[in-house]
Design an enzyme around this catalytic site. Sequence first.
Site, PDB file in Angstrom:
ATOM      1  N   ASN A   1     -10.128 -12.803   2.574  1.00 54.67           N
ATOM      2  CA  ASN A   1      -9.328 -12.558   3.777  1.00 54.67           C
ATOM      3  C   ASN A   1      -7.905 -13.034   3.494  1.00 54.67           C
ATOM      4  O   ASN A   1      -7.601 -14.222   3.578  1.00 54.67           O
ATOM      5  CB  ASN A   1      -9.951 -13.317   4.954  1.00 54.67           C
ATOM      6  CG  ASN A   1      -9.201 -13.097   6.258  1.00 54.67           C
ATOM      7  OD1 ASN A   1      -8.091 -12.551   6.266  1.00 54.67           O
ATOM      8  ND2 ASN A   1      -9.801 -13.526   7.346  1.00 54.67           N
TER       9      ASN A   1
ATOM     10  N   ARG B   1     -10.751  -8.038   3.796  1.00 53.04           N
ATOM     11  CA  ARG B   1     -10.151  -7.748   5.082  1.00 53.04           C
ATOM     12  C   ARG B   1      -8.809  -7.070   4.847  1.00 53.04           C
ATOM     13  O   ARG B   1      -7.957  -7.586   4.123  1.00 53.04           O
ATOM     14  CB  ARG B   1      -9.941  -9.021   5.878  1.00 53.04           C
ATOM     15  CG  ARG B   1      -9.221  -8.734   7.175  1.00 53.04           C
ATOM     16  CD  ARG B   1      -8.819  -9.995   7.866  1.00 53.04           C
ATOM     17  NE  ARG B   1      -8.101  -9.666   9.093  1.00 53.04           N
ATOM     18  CZ  ARG B   1      -7.087 -10.380   9.557  1.00 53.04           C
ATOM     19  NH1 ARG B   1      -6.682 -11.452   8.908  1.00 53.04           N
ATOM     20  NH2 ARG B   1      -6.490 -10.031  10.663  1.00 53.04           N
TER      21      ARG B   1
ATOM     22  N   HIS C   1      -7.385  -6.712  15.344  1.00 56.48           N
ATOM     23  CA  HIS C   1      -8.471  -7.645  15.702  1.00 56.48           C
ATOM     24  C   HIS C   1      -9.800  -6.918  15.925  1.00 56.48           C
ATOM     25  O   HIS C   1     -10.731  -7.467  16.530  1.00 56.48           O
ATOM     26  CB  HIS C   1      -8.145  -8.438  16.992  1.00 56.48           C
ATOM     27  CG  HIS C   1      -7.126  -9.514  16.800  1.00 56.48           C
ATOM     28  ND1 HIS C   1      -6.204  -9.836  17.772  1.00 56.48           N
ATOM     29  CD2 HIS C   1      -6.887 -10.346  15.772  1.00 56.48           C
ATOM     30  CE1 HIS C   1      -5.434 -10.816  17.353  1.00 56.48           C
ATOM     31  NE2 HIS C   1      -5.833 -11.139  16.126  1.00 56.48           N
TER      32      HIS C   1
ATOM     33  N   HIS D   1      -9.223 -11.769  22.225  1.00 54.45           N
ATOM     34  CA  HIS D   1      -9.205 -12.587  21.011  1.00 54.45           C
ATOM     35  C   HIS D   1      -7.925 -13.426  21.070  1.00 54.45           C
ATOM     36  O   HIS D   1      -6.819 -12.892  20.947  1.00 54.45           O
ATOM     37  CB  HIS D   1      -9.225 -11.698  19.768  1.00 54.45           C
ATOM     38  CG  HIS D   1      -9.132 -12.479  18.488  1.00 54.45           C
ATOM     39  ND1 HIS D   1     -10.183 -12.586  17.598  1.00 54.45           N
ATOM     40  CD2 HIS D   1      -8.135 -13.220  17.965  1.00 54.45           C
ATOM     41  CE1 HIS D   1      -9.820 -13.359  16.587  1.00 54.45           C
ATOM     42  NE2 HIS D   1      -8.581 -13.750  16.783  1.00 54.45           N
TER      43      HIS D   1
ATOM     44  N   GLY E   1      -6.073 -16.274  19.372  1.00 56.04           N
ATOM     45  CA  GLY E   1      -5.820 -17.210  18.281  1.00 56.04           C
ATOM     46  C   GLY E   1      -4.319 -17.345  18.146  1.00 56.04           C
ATOM     47  O   GLY E   1      -3.587 -17.169  19.115  1.00 56.04           O
TER      48      GLY E   1
ATOM     49  N   ARG F   1       4.749 -15.076  18.083  1.00 53.26           N
ATOM     50  CA  ARG F   1       5.160 -13.685  18.364  1.00 53.26           C
ATOM     51  C   ARG F   1       5.396 -13.509  19.862  1.00 53.26           C
ATOM     52  O   ARG F   1       4.663 -14.059  20.676  1.00 53.26           O
ATOM     53  CB  ARG F   1       4.062 -12.712  17.921  1.00 53.26           C
ATOM     54  CG  ARG F   1       3.979 -12.550  16.421  1.00 53.26           C
ATOM     55  CD  ARG F   1       2.796 -11.682  16.022  1.00 53.26           C
ATOM     56  NE  ARG F   1       1.857 -12.423  15.201  1.00 53.26           N
ATOM     57  CZ  ARG F   1       0.626 -12.018  14.908  1.00 53.26           C
ATOM     58  NH1 ARG F   1       0.169 -10.882  15.376  1.00 53.26           N
ATOM     59  NH2 ARG F   1      -0.152 -12.750  14.143  1.00 53.26           N
TER      60      ARG F   1
ATOM     61  N   ARG G   1      -3.225 -27.269  21.248  1.00 50.85           N
ATOM     62  CA  ARG G   1      -3.566 -28.662  21.589  1.00 50.85           C
ATOM     63  C   ARG G   1      -2.324 -29.448  21.970  1.00 50.85           C
ATOM     64  O   ARG G   1      -2.296 -30.165  22.973  1.00 50.85           O
ATOM     65  CB  ARG G   1      -4.266 -29.341  20.404  1.00 50.85           C
ATOM     66  CG  ARG G   1      -5.725 -28.977  20.292  1.00 50.85           C
ATOM     67  CD  ARG G   1      -6.270 -29.236  18.921  1.00 50.85           C
ATOM     68  NE  ARG G   1      -5.671 -28.302  17.953  1.00 50.85           N
ATOM     69  CZ  ARG G   1      -6.224 -27.961  16.813  1.00 50.85           C
ATOM     70  NH1 ARG G   1      -7.372 -28.492  16.454  1.00 50.85           N
ATOM     71  NH2 ARG G   1      -5.642 -27.098  16.004  1.00 50.85           N
TER      72      ARG G   1
ATOM     73  N   GLU H   1     -15.255 -13.307  11.775  1.00 50.68           N
ATOM     74  CA  GLU H   1     -14.819 -12.080  11.121  1.00 50.68           C
ATOM     75  C   GLU H   1     -15.392 -11.965   9.722  1.00 50.68           C
ATOM     76  O   GLU H   1     -15.721 -10.874   9.261  1.00 50.68           O
ATOM     77  CB  GLU H   1     -13.281 -12.053  11.040  1.00 50.68           C
ATOM     78  CG  GLU H   1     -12.631 -11.714  12.368  1.00 50.68           C
ATOM     79  CD  GLU H   1     -11.151 -12.016  12.398  1.00 50.68           C
ATOM     80  OE1 GLU H   1     -10.783 -13.201  12.226  1.00 50.68           O
ATOM     81  OE2 GLU H   1     -10.345 -11.093  12.605  1.00 50.68           O
TER      82      GLU H   1
HETATM   83  P1  AMP Z   1      -6.965 -19.010  15.217  1.00 48.96           P
HETATM   84  O1  AMP Z   1      -5.783 -18.168  14.845  1.00 48.96           O
HETATM   85  O2  AMP Z   1      -8.104 -18.204  15.802  1.00 48.96           O
HETATM   86  O3  AMP Z   1      -7.395 -19.948  14.146  1.00 48.96           O
HETATM   87  O4  AMP Z   1      -6.492 -19.934  16.445  1.00 48.96           O
HETATM   88  C1  AMP Z   1      -5.430 -20.831  16.324  1.00 48.96           C
HETATM   89  C2  AMP Z   1      -5.118 -21.420  17.694  1.00 48.96           C
HETATM   90  O5  AMP Z   1      -6.279 -22.090  18.203  1.00 48.96           O
HETATM   91  C3  AMP Z   1      -3.999 -22.450  17.680  1.00 48.96           C
HETATM   92  O6  AMP Z   1      -3.144 -22.206  18.777  1.00 48.96           O
HETATM   93  C4  AMP Z   1      -4.743 -23.755  17.888  1.00 48.96           C
HETATM   94  O7  AMP Z   1      -3.954 -24.665  18.565  1.00 48.96           O
HETATM   95  C5  AMP Z   1      -5.911 -23.340  18.738  1.00 48.96           C
HETATM   96  N1  AMP Z   1      -6.993 -24.317  18.648  1.00 48.96           N
HETATM   97  C6  AMP Z   1      -7.787 -24.582  17.592  1.00 48.96           C
HETATM   98  N2  AMP Z   1      -8.627 -25.607  17.880  1.00 48.96           N
HETATM   99  C7  AMP Z   1      -8.358 -25.991  19.151  1.00 48.96           C
HETATM  100  C8  AMP Z   1      -8.882 -26.996  20.039  1.00 48.96           C
HETATM  101  N3  AMP Z   1      -9.868 -27.810  19.661  1.00 48.96           N
HETATM  102  N4  AMP Z   1      -8.331 -27.090  21.262  1.00 48.96           N
HETATM  103  C9  AMP Z   1      -7.348 -26.263  21.663  1.00 48.96           C
HETATM  104  N5  AMP Z   1      -6.809 -25.321  20.876  1.00 48.96           N
HETATM  105  C10 AMP Z   1      -7.307 -25.172  19.639  1.00 48.96           C
END
Ligand code: AMP
Length: 383
Positions: free
Chosen positions: A7, A74, A163, A191, A193, A224, A266, A368
């Site tokens: 990936n 990916r 996604h 989704h 992230g 973004r 966080r 994924e």
């Molecule tokens: P991803 O791209 O799916 O890995 O998601 C990244 C996002 O998830 C970032 O904004 C992180 O701050 C958030 N994230 C990951 N772990 C936590 C958590 N335990 N509490 C709150 N946000 C989290």
Amino acid sequence: MLVLVLNAGSSSLKYSVRRFDPDQSLNGGVKIAKGIVEQIGAGDVADHLQAFDIVRGELAEALGGCTVDAVGHRVVHGGERFTSPALIDNEIIRAIEQLNELAPLHNPPGVQCLRAATRAWPNVPQVAVFDTTFHRTLPEAAWRYALPDELYRRYGIRRYGFHGTSVEYVGQRAAALLGVPWEKFNGVIAHLGNGASVTAVNQGRSVDTSMGFTPLEGLVMGTRSGDVDPGVLVFLLRKGYDAEKLDNLLNRNSGFKALAGHNDMRTITEAAANGNEEAELALETAAHRLARYIGGYHVACAGAQAVVLTGGIGENSAPFRARLLAKLGPLGISLDAAANEDATGVEEGLCISAPESTIPVLVIPTDEERAIAEATLALVGAP
Ligand code: AMP
């Protein structure tokens, strides 16, 4: 049978190896190795070719004398050509490379890894799995921009959606949890992230999605902007911005980073809880836009049987989920506060809406890489 999944992100290369035994069919197999090379281009690792060599070294160590039997890659952008996962050969790699222009941040690293992996393991079948594929079913009314047709014909300017691998995976799990066959499932799947998008699913097919020509359209994301009036870009061009500067602005210096000074959920949530007004506004802006999309997509999917949340934020941020659900009251949705707190880090998927909610809200962890491994196996033949 060992399946390696690669990936390649814009500055990282993740890998995992799963073992599928003949009697297990497609139940995800057993993960036996995984790793990540980060900060590609910024630290000691110059590019994805060097990252690939590092991964190859780690794999040799992790697998001992064993070799992998198939590789799943990916690939972010499959354009209009790739409507299903593709078995890799040179022609396919060139066809994917021609799509680089459409996803300049994300596709070139994927292509580099495709080339490197087919060189390293010329006799191992390799499969490209595309983020765009699940959205091949978008109706034209959803994928068209209201722009002259020539731009579509000449440059392929239309909405593609991203996604897809994640959305299809968690959507199928949500349908299974609800006891609804996937072909009968209507839902809104978010989704959330660092990149974030929402998709409307009608009868197991994508019918609308918030990312468009590139993964920039739609929600407020880590760095973004998501939706902005295109007039802003024209205005900035007249103020002397060039393509490079606009790209940096919209892809790397907007979203939560611009609004709250940080792109980690966080940190932002903590700051807001401590009274930081910028952080509070950033969370409100993101939740407001997401709620608006969910309302619209409830209509687009002809009535959702569930709202599904996934991705780093969807799976882990109970405060953000609570803030979102507080805005979904008009859809008949209300929060089960205790369940929402419990759902943090769950493996199986949980319902965080109150029993009287007209539409259940489910938190379902995405995977994924598992989905890519399964798609790879489906194409090269089960063990
Ligand atoms: P991803 O791209 O799916 O890995 O998601 C990244 C996002 O998830 C970032 O904004 C992180 O701050 C958030 N994230 C990951 N772990 C936590 C958590 N335990 N509490 C709150 N946000 C989290």
